[in-house]
Design a protein around this motif. Structure first.
Motif, PDB file in Angstrom:
ATOM      1  N   LYS A   1      55.461  17.421  25.044  1.00 48.98           N
ATOM      2  CA  LYS A   1      54.130  17.383  25.634  1.00 48.98           C
ATOM      3  C   LYS A   1      54.019  18.386  26.773  1.00 48.98           C
ATOM      4  O   LYS A   1      52.989  19.029  26.948  1.00 48.98           O
ATOM      5  CB  LYS A   1      53.815  15.989  26.159  1.00 48.98           C
ATOM      6  CG  LYS A   1      53.460  15.009  25.053  1.00 48.98           C
ATOM      7  CD  LYS A   1      52.778  13.766  25.626  1.00 48.98           C
ATOM      8  CE  LYS A   1      52.603  12.706  24.551  1.00 48.98           C
ATOM      9  NZ  LYS A   1      52.312  11.404  25.152  1.00 48.98           N
TER      10      LYS A   1
ATOM     11  N   GLU B   1      60.065  13.684  23.773  1.00 53.86           N
ATOM     12  CA  GLU B   1      58.617  13.610  23.622  1.00 53.86           C
ATOM     13  C   GLU B   1      57.920  14.218  24.829  1.00 53.86           C
ATOM     14  O   GLU B   1      56.972  14.990  24.701  1.00 53.86           O
ATOM     15  CB  GLU B   1      58.216  12.148  23.441  1.00 53.86           C
ATOM     16  CG  GLU B   1      56.834  11.960  22.850  1.00 53.86           C
ATOM     17  CD  GLU B   1      56.387  10.519  22.942  1.00 53.86           C
ATOM     18  OE1 GLU B   1      55.789  10.031  21.967  1.00 53.86           O
ATOM     19  OE2 GLU B   1      56.632   9.858  23.990  1.00 53.86           O
TER      20      GLU B   1
ATOM     21  N   SER C   1      55.095   2.403  20.310  1.00 51.48           N
ATOM     22  CA  SER C   1      55.504   3.586  21.068  1.00 51.48           C
ATOM     23  C   SER C   1      57.033   3.625  21.165  1.00 51.48           C
ATOM     24  O   SER C   1      57.706   2.608  20.979  1.00 51.48           O
ATOM     25  CB  SER C   1      54.922   3.540  22.475  1.00 51.48           C
ATOM     26  OG  SER C   1      55.631   2.593  23.238  1.00 51.48           O
TER      27      SER C   1
ATOM     28  N   SER D   1      62.226   9.573  24.532  1.00 49.02           N
ATOM     29  CA  SER D   1      61.105   9.734  25.467  1.00 49.02           C
ATOM     30  C   SER D   1      61.181  11.100  26.131  1.00 49.02           C
ATOM     31  O   SER D   1      60.161  11.772  26.306  1.00 49.02           O
ATOM     32  CB  SER D   1      61.136   8.680  26.577  1.00 49.02           C
ATOM     33  OG  SER D   1      61.114   7.396  26.049  1.00 49.02           O
TER      34      SER D   1
END
Ligand SMILES: Nc1ncnc2c1ncn2[C@@H]1O[C@H](COP(=O)(O)O)[C@@H](O)[C@H]1O
Ligand SMILES: Nc1ncnc2c1ncn2[C@@H]1O[C@H](COP(=O)(O)O)[C@@H](O)[C@H]1O
Ligand SMILES: Nc1ncnc2c1ncn2[C@@H]1O[C@H](COP(=O)(O)O)[C@@H](O)[C@H]1O
Ligand code: NA
Ligand code: NA
Ligand code: NA
Lengths: 107, 375, 375, 375, 107, 107
Positions: free
Chosen positions: D189, D185, D122, D182
């Motif tokens: 999302k 991301e 990740s 992050s």
């Protein structure tokens, strides 16, 4: 299993007063005490100077009967609340074989 | 502010006393003192705290080093004393010892008077601070001793003995003074009907306890104990067997100097935190923390010279008389004078006087000692 | 009290054995031993506790020094063993090693028998105390080793190996003995209807655990581990690279001797607290704590001499056989023999035997060793 | 497993690169490295944990030694830098310094790319681990330095300066990368409706805090601070006064080497506990923990050679570039990338890379340095 | 916010028994425990010899369901009250997301 | 003696989050806090890596009014429960001179 309702008295404050509180607690009828080094912050904590080698903060706990609990708290509050950084509280606990922690001639 | 004017007058007086021509020599001594690892580590500690840096010395390491330093001072003191004793008996020692005791009785009183009457502080606060300034700081001794050794003027061999003598009397006198005057004040107020003097008896017993605790405290026990041990071992052991102990404890050795660096680093971290309290304690106490040591230092240097100490000895005696205790005094004061605000005494001792002595005081006492003619 | 008479008889026997003429030499050795920093620091610790003085050694410092001492003993042991091995192979070592193992098996049994039948103590208490006296105290080794080095009679190089060998067997034997006899007793009582033997299985598993814990305990792991490391490094490293490690760990060096002073100071503080318990443990156990070591010491010295050790070696072997463990034994005993009162065993080991050995025992074993003819 | 095949290919490539003939010399270096107290103490620690042995180093001792080692590295670094500076000005230093900064920026990125795209980890985990491998381990430096000193090829005097330079940039870059990716991301999302990006602001402020904390962390403050102190003291103090400080801190001295033994023992104890987690982290991360350092080490050695370092210097630079931080990085990563599983990063850094470097890496970088022609 | 009523079991005693109590607590259904070094004084504290390097006192706390609490207290009192210096008590607490501290197959 | 009923909020978890929790507690109205180093074991304790020099576990206690207690618990549970190893609970205490621990403008 037999559980006795007793009181837990907790005092957090300057280490300099803890020895006396411990002794007094025993005199007032506690069968023992538990002491631990802590750090803390409070309203009067400027009093409790944080220098190395100097004052520290400690927490002491007594498992005692209700009467002894009140006696300890009275002593602490009269003797130390004015000039020393400390806080004290009471809570309910159920103690295994708790009868042995109630000294008959405690007071 | 009113009281800081006095400070300026004191400074002027001092300058007049030392003489302008001394200044360049003082500056030179300063450089020789400041650019060495010990004060620089102290400075690093202060900087680290001010920028919220991450250095964290475990308090057990700090305590351990304190124990080692006190043992070293005592042991080497005892060793040197044995040599001195073998060479001259007590002839050279009794005068400086008396002078030190005298200074130990005078400095708490001068401090109290200045604080109470010049600074208008409360009885408890004045006595509490006086207890700190009447006692001494072993680390200031260690740094002063390093300084005179580096300057090729080592102090007389019995200086550690004097440190031990100076530790207690000042605290005792200040606490007794404070307790007596507070009691009188409380009695007066009680007579006037304002307070019931309930806690009288508790207080007296605590004073006795606190005095006993000061006299059997860690600093005294370790320094005096190891002094005796060093003395006896020097007399009875043969040199080869004594050697490893000597190397371990010796104050010129790598362990002592290195430990001192780490200790001063931690002192810097703590002093740095206290710097924020300077505002709280006010300009008078800051001035007090600088000028009182200068005056006490001058007392120390002069009395030392009268008692026959050498140049290094006078300097070191000046430094220890000027220094303020921040280990033995605080708990004793806290127990006996609960109304005294510890922020005042500890900030003055630790964030003003200690750094002042380490950085500027020691070279100044050195120049004072030269000025009074010590050699 | 009845049982202390035996003690007096033992003393008389001992005096007869060593011979009156030895006395003055013992006294001389005593002086040479007592007036050195290590026992004096122990004494300072005791005095400090008795007058409620303020010396406080952080327990982390105490643990750290213990670790350093154990590592030192092991490392230097391994280093010396490597030299011995290169010079003589295992020729000189196997006899003393066997003798040591034998002593490790005998001393817990003599202790148990004396405690149970002469002292009429309970099975659990007898076994518990026997576990302490069957094992050894690394610090007593270190002090004994310092003594013989200072007396110019250094011990054979492989003595640290023997310390390691002596650590475990005594504890194991005493615990197994105690567990077996207690179980038998409980079974007997249960048959007589008084107690149900409920907790049997729990006990056995705890014994196994405790034995494993003793054998992989800190003392053994560090001493044996560093012994191997010292051995290997000596064989494979060139001398210059090895030098700093050697200096750090060496038992004649300043670090070892200095650390020992601080350690003994703390031991004195702890022993001082225990002195108050002497009344609780009674005269028999006090006598036991003095005479049992003398007897075990004599065993050690004699077997050492038979196995070919030199004067220093016999002395040190005597001292370690005479010494009682107060680090590895207590938790193991506490876990496996819960009925045993730890006050008995620890007071005897720490407040009687340890100070006795440090102050008087070591010089006595030295004279014993001379008396049996060791050189 | 798929990804470990890459590992094998890498290994083969490496072997081809170093050449088969090197192997025997590597083995010889290995022996010279492995059979010395420092790696053996590490091994003892691992063994002790695996057999549930009782060695317990107080964490205060561990912290104290860490402080001492960092201060030593800094102080001696500053001392050597002062000599270098007096002799050559900054002429010899600026190139290696730039090379080091460059390596500090490249290694977190190579690590991240390998972890994210080869290892399919990740974003948070990749960035977290990259932060560890982009920074450096001061203890690996100390061991590497000991190795080259023992091999009679001491590193250039300014290597400690390079350690200080290498500490921060890698962590900073990895954290910023991780936080940015992050956030992206999460934004993606959130746009897709799956998560509300509530905690955005908290995160940014924490990143800033964490970066500041890394830059003013204990390692940097102590190393850089003592570097300056060592530099100044060397310039201003006369040699005799400087001597005890030098002896205390010097990295060839007994204190440094001895402290390193105890430190490595504790590291072994901790690494031993982590060994159990190797299964959890999986074969890819184990392979990463071995091959990434080899690659980074080769970068370090080559760049060092280009920048003009000597044989010892190239080796040590290789070692520190190859090493992974396990002190400064973990809390910073924990605060800024809470989703990252610390078990991954710490097991890789501590249970794979650190032992690999100590045991095998350092001699390999030494041979690499010889192979690229450093002298 | 959802708070679950659970029990806090506290045991203070010789460190030598704490490892076993911790393990047993987990076996009996506790999801975890919190342990701290303390010093203390009690009726049987002569047992808990205060030597350096020797016995220490520790305090362990378990947040558990009522049943598990009783099981832990029973174990401690049967196994250790006779020969070891220790004290144990129970108190009421409200735990955030407390459901996760009640293991289904705890016993 | 006057005792005020208040709440004791206890949080045990990774030391890395404790400074923030302490600060936030004060902001939310606590007059102080008491902090102590502990060791512990829990469901997520793999997170809380037990390396020397690395993560430690700490326990923080606040004596506060019921409202502040809920605020602190909400903050901790929203902010830290997902990714950090921690547990939080509430209990009833009676505090000596407890009025001074209820800041009027706390929130
Ligand atoms: N609200 C509180 N909750 C928990 N502990 C407190 C609180 N207030 C004070 N303390 C503790 O009591 C000590 C003395 O507090 P104070 O007298 O307010 O300075 C502090 O150092 C804290 O450890
Ligand atoms: N009444 C009490 N209140 C608080 N802690 C106690 C009390 N009695 C005993 N303890 C603790 O429990 C330990 C063992 O007690 P005891 O078994 O009575 O010797 C002591 O060391 C104390 O820490
Ligand atoms: N049931 C429990 N009782 C007491 N303390 C716990 C419990 N569960 C967890 N803890 C403490 O909370 C920390 C974090 O727990 P966890 O998030 O479950 O890993 C642990 O290290 C323990 O100190
Ligand atoms: Na003074
Ligand atoms: Na023995
Ligand atoms: Na790196």
């Amino acid at each position: 299993m037999q559980l006795y309702p007793l009181k837990l008295v907790t005092v957090v404050g300057e280490s300099v007063i803890m020895e006396d509180i411990a002794e007094r607690g025993i005199k007032l009828g506690a069968s023992g005490y538990t002491l631990v080094d802590v750090t803390g912050h409070g309203a009067r904590s400027t009093r409790n100077v944080s220098m190395s080698g100097g004052a520290r903060t400690q927490k002491i706990e007594f498992v005692v009967s209700g009467e002894v609990a009140v006696d300890i708290l009275s002593y602490v509050s009269h003797q130390y609340f004015e000039h020393y950084a400390c806080i004290a509280w009471l809570s309910d606990v159920s103690v295994v074989r708790g009868d042995q922690y109630v000294k008959p001639g405690g007071r | 502010m009113h009281s800081s004017e006095h400070g300026l007058q004191l400074l002027a007086a001092l300058f007049a006393a030392t003489g302008g021509g001394q200044l360049s020599r003082i500056l030179e001594s300063l450089e020789r003192n400041l650019l060495t690892p010990i004060p620089l580590c102290f400075l690093l500690g202060i900087i680290c705290t001010r920028i919220h840096g991450g250095i964290k010395i475990p308090k057990e390491l700090y305590y351990s080093i304190a124990i080692f330093l006190l043992m070293s001072i005592g042991f080497i003191g005892g060793h040197e004393l044995a040599h001195e004793y073998q060479a001259h008996g007590v002839a050279t020692i009794w005068k400086p010892a008396l002078a030190t005791l005298f200074l130990g009785c005078v400095t708490p009183i001068t401090s109290f008077v200045v604080l109470r009457y010049l600074g208008r502080m409360s009885i408890a606060d004045s006595a509490g601070i006086a207890a700190h300034y009447g006692s001494t700081s072993a680390v200031t001794y260690a740094v002063a001793n390093s300084f005179v050794e580096q300057s090729q003027h080592p102090a007389n061999s019995f200086l550690p003995t004097l440190v031990t003598l100076l530790e207690c009397p000042g605290i005792a006198i200040a606490l007794v003074l404070g307790a007596a005057l507070s009691a009188k004040e409380r009695a007066a107020k009680a007579a006037a009907g304002s307070i019931a003097g309930i806690r009288g008896p508790g207080r007296e017993s605590k004073l006795g306890e606190a005095l006993y605790e000061v006299m059997t405290g860690q600093s005294i026990m370790l320094m005096a104990g190891l002094l005796v041990i060093g003395f006896i071992s020097t007399l009875f052991m043969d040199e080869k067997a004594f050697q490893p102990f000597y190397e371990f404890f010796q104050s010129k050795g790598m362990l002592f100097r290195g430990a001192l660096c780490i200790f001063l680093l931690e002192m810097g971290l703590v002093a740095g935190e206290r710097l924020g309290d300077l505002v709280k304690v006010g300009p008078f106490l800051v001035a007090f923390g600088i000028f009182m040591p200068l005056i006490h230092g001058f007392f120390g240097v002069s009395m030392g010279h009268l008692a026959g100490l050498n140049l290094g000895g006078c300097t070191v005696l000046g430094a220890i008389v000027a220094s303020a205790s921040y280990i033995a005094a605080p708990p004793a004061v806290r127990l006996t004078l609960p109304e005294a605000n510890p922020t005042y005494s500890i900030t003055a001792a630790l964030a003003v006087t200690f750094p002042f002595n380490i950085a500027f005081g020691i070279p100044i006492y050195y120049e004072m000692a030269r000025w009074v003619g010590a050699q």
